[in-house]
Design a protein around this motif. Structure first.
Motif, short mmCIF file in Angstrom:
data_model
loop_
_atom_site.label_atom_id
_atom_site.label_comp_id
_atom_site.label_asym_id
_atom_site.label_seq_id
_atom_site.Cartn_x
_atom_site.Cartn_y
_atom_site.Cartn_z
N GLU A 205 -21.25 -52.62 4.42
CA GLU A 205 -22.62 -52.96 4.05
C GLU A 205 -22.95 -52.19 2.78
OE1 GLU A 205 -27.10 -53.31 5.97
OE2 GLU A 205 -25.49 -52.36 7.10
N GLY A 206 -22.95 -52.88 1.64
CA GLY A 206 -23.05 -52.19 0.37
C GLY A 206 -21.79 -51.38 0.15
N SER A 207 -21.94 -50.09 -0.03
CA SER A 207 -20.78 -49.21 -0.18
C SER A 207 -20.49 -48.40 1.08
CB SER A 207 -21.01 -48.24 -1.35
OG SER A 207 -22.18 -47.44 -1.11
N THR A 208 -21.24 -48.70 2.15
CA THR A 208 -21.11 -47.94 3.40
C THR A 208 -20.30 -48.73 4.43
OG1 THR A 208 -23.24 -46.86 3.06
CG2 THR A 208 -22.35 -46.84 5.30
N VAL A 209 -19.33 -48.06 5.04
CA VAL A 209 -18.59 -48.67 6.13
C VAL A 209 -19.28 -48.33 7.44
CG1 VAL A 209 -16.41 -48.74 7.39
CG2 VAL A 209 -16.41 -48.62 4.90
N ASN A 210 -19.83 -49.34 8.10
CA ASN A 210 -20.44 -49.15 9.41
C ASN A 210 -19.36 -49.29 10.47
OD1 ASN A 210 -23.42 -48.97 8.83
ND2 ASN A 210 -22.94 -50.91 7.82
N ILE A 211 -19.32 -48.35 11.38
CA ILE A 211 -18.27 -48.30 12.40
C ILE A 211 -18.89 -48.51 13.77
CG2 ILE A 211 -16.48 -46.85 13.46
CD1 ILE A 211 -16.21 -45.48 10.70
N ARG A 212 -18.27 -49.35 14.56
CA ARG A 212 -18.76 -49.65 15.91
C ARG A 212 -17.74 -49.15 16.93
NH1 ARG A 212 -20.32 -55.77 17.63
NH2 ARG A 212 -18.09 -56.09 17.33
N PRO A 213 -17.98 -47.98 17.52
CA PRO A 213 -17.05 -47.47 18.53
C PRO A 213 -17.20 -48.22 19.86
CG PRO A 213 -18.44 -45.73 17.59
CD PRO A 213 -19.05 -47.04 17.23
N PHE A 214 -16.08 -48.37 20.56
CA PHE A 214 -16.07 -48.98 21.88
C PHE A 214 -16.14 -47.85 22.91
CE2 PHE A 214 -14.89 -52.27 19.19
CZ PHE A 214 -14.69 -53.48 19.84
N GLY A 215 -17.31 -47.62 23.47
CA GLY A 215 -17.49 -46.51 24.39
C GLY A 215 -17.02 -46.82 25.79
N LYS A 216 -17.21 -45.86 26.66
CA LYS A 216 -16.84 -46.02 28.07
C LYS A 216 -17.61 -47.19 28.66
CE LYS A 216 -16.19 -43.27 32.26
NZ LYS A 216 -14.73 -43.45 32.26
N GLY A 217 -16.91 -48.05 29.34
CA GLY A 217 -17.53 -49.24 29.93
C GLY A 217 -17.27 -50.50 29.15
#
Length: 321
Positions: A205-217
């Motif tokens: 997003e723009g120059s930022t890498v957004n990270i989506r972690p897969f948490g417990k569950g």
């Protein structure tokens, strides 16, 4: 669950609504080839004159399940996207596209004259009612971070009953259980039980890498933990999908040198293009020790039993290498 904007990721629910928590159940057919009744994720009894043969499916995980059971849907939502993100159960070329998963075309669905439509809970609470004026609808739970494996079993059994493939459904689940048990044995034999892992996907997003972690569950986390691994991500996640939100700086909380990072990128690989030259990324322990593994393209992390097996095999291969 295609990559979403950060504001949606941090919402309590990543899809539009959450319905009843009542567990889906099935009722036996009155006779071979006779009427079928299933109780779906809404707690609604859906009655069919006979097991459905012409099926339209509006979510990729459910599309995978139907196809895995030996029934080729007549229509699916975002067929091209499915072919990119989920190769565990390939679609035939003649399957019709009925629109986006979050905005399918009622006209396109009805034009196929299906016996049944299968859709995920929360996609559009009004859509099921619109479709039911023309065709029976079975709604699946699709994800539940408090009990994802049990939820998956229930979704498979309901779908299998509705399309007359209960035996095939039991076999599909048995094959998944065997793969997980075999994978756990391989991890234990390597002395790798308890290895901490992080699973994520991301977008630029723009120059930022957004990270989506897969948490417990999350389904991937439950899969990895069934193999004897330990999810190292302890940040906040949503209650349905078990997904969180962070950036590369947020990953600095992961300090255990044994941690392994897995990530998914069937289209744009921002972990390579967006982070390769980032000094914070380069200092992360799993990057420095080269313990970063990209899942094979077409590995759907919100899929059915075949996707669970596909994820498990890749985790085991990386951990035991």
């Amino acid at each position: 669950m295609r990559l979403l904007a950060p504001a949606l990721v941090t919402a309590a629910v990543l899809l539009s609504a959450c319905g009843t928590t009542e567990s889906p159940t099935t009722a036996p057919t009155a006779s071979s080839g006779g009427p079928v009744t299933v109780t779906d994720a809404r707690g609604k009894a859906v009655k069919l004159e006979s097991a459905a043969e012409k099926v339209v499916v509006l979510e990729w995980g459910e599309t995978e399940i139907v196809t895995s059971l030996g029934v080729m849907p007549v229509g699916v939502a975002d067929a091209a996207g499915y072919k990119t993100w989920d190769v565990a159960a390939p679609l035939a070329d003649g399957v019709k596209d009925v629109g986006k998963r979050n905005e399918p075309s009622v006209d396109s669905i009805v034009a196929l004259d299906p016996d049944l439509v299968i859709m995920a809970e929360g996609r559009d609470t009004a859509l099921a009612g619109q479709l039911e004026a023309y065709v029976p609808v079975v709604v699946t739970k699709s994800s539940d971070a408090s009990r994802n494996f049990d939820r998956l079993r229930e979704d498979v059994k309901v779908i299998a009953q509705a399309i007359g493939k209960s035996a095939e459904g039991d076999k599909l689940l048995s094959e998944m259980d065997t793969a997980l048990a075999d994978g756990r044995k391989a991890v234990e034999a390597k002395g790798a039980a308890g290895t901490p892992f992080v699973m994520a996907d991301g977008w630029l997003e723009g120059s930022t890498v957004n990270i989506r972690p897969f948490g417990k569950g999350s389904l991937v986390s439950d899969t990895a933990e069934a193999l004897g691994l330990k999810n190292a991500w302890t940040g906040e996640v949503d209650a349905q999908w078990g997904l969180g939100a962070t950036d590369v700086e947020g990953l600095t909380a992961l300090t255990d040198p044994k941690t392994v990072l897995f990530y998914s990128a069937s289209e744009d690989d921002v972990f390579t293009t967006g982070l390769a030259g980032n000094p914070v990324w380069q200092r992360l322990p799993f990057v420095a020790s080269k313990k970063v593994f990209k899942l094979e393209p077409g590995t759907w992390t919100f899929g059915g039993p075949k996707s669970v097996v596909r994820v498990a095999e890749q985790f085991v291969k990386a951990i035991t290498a």
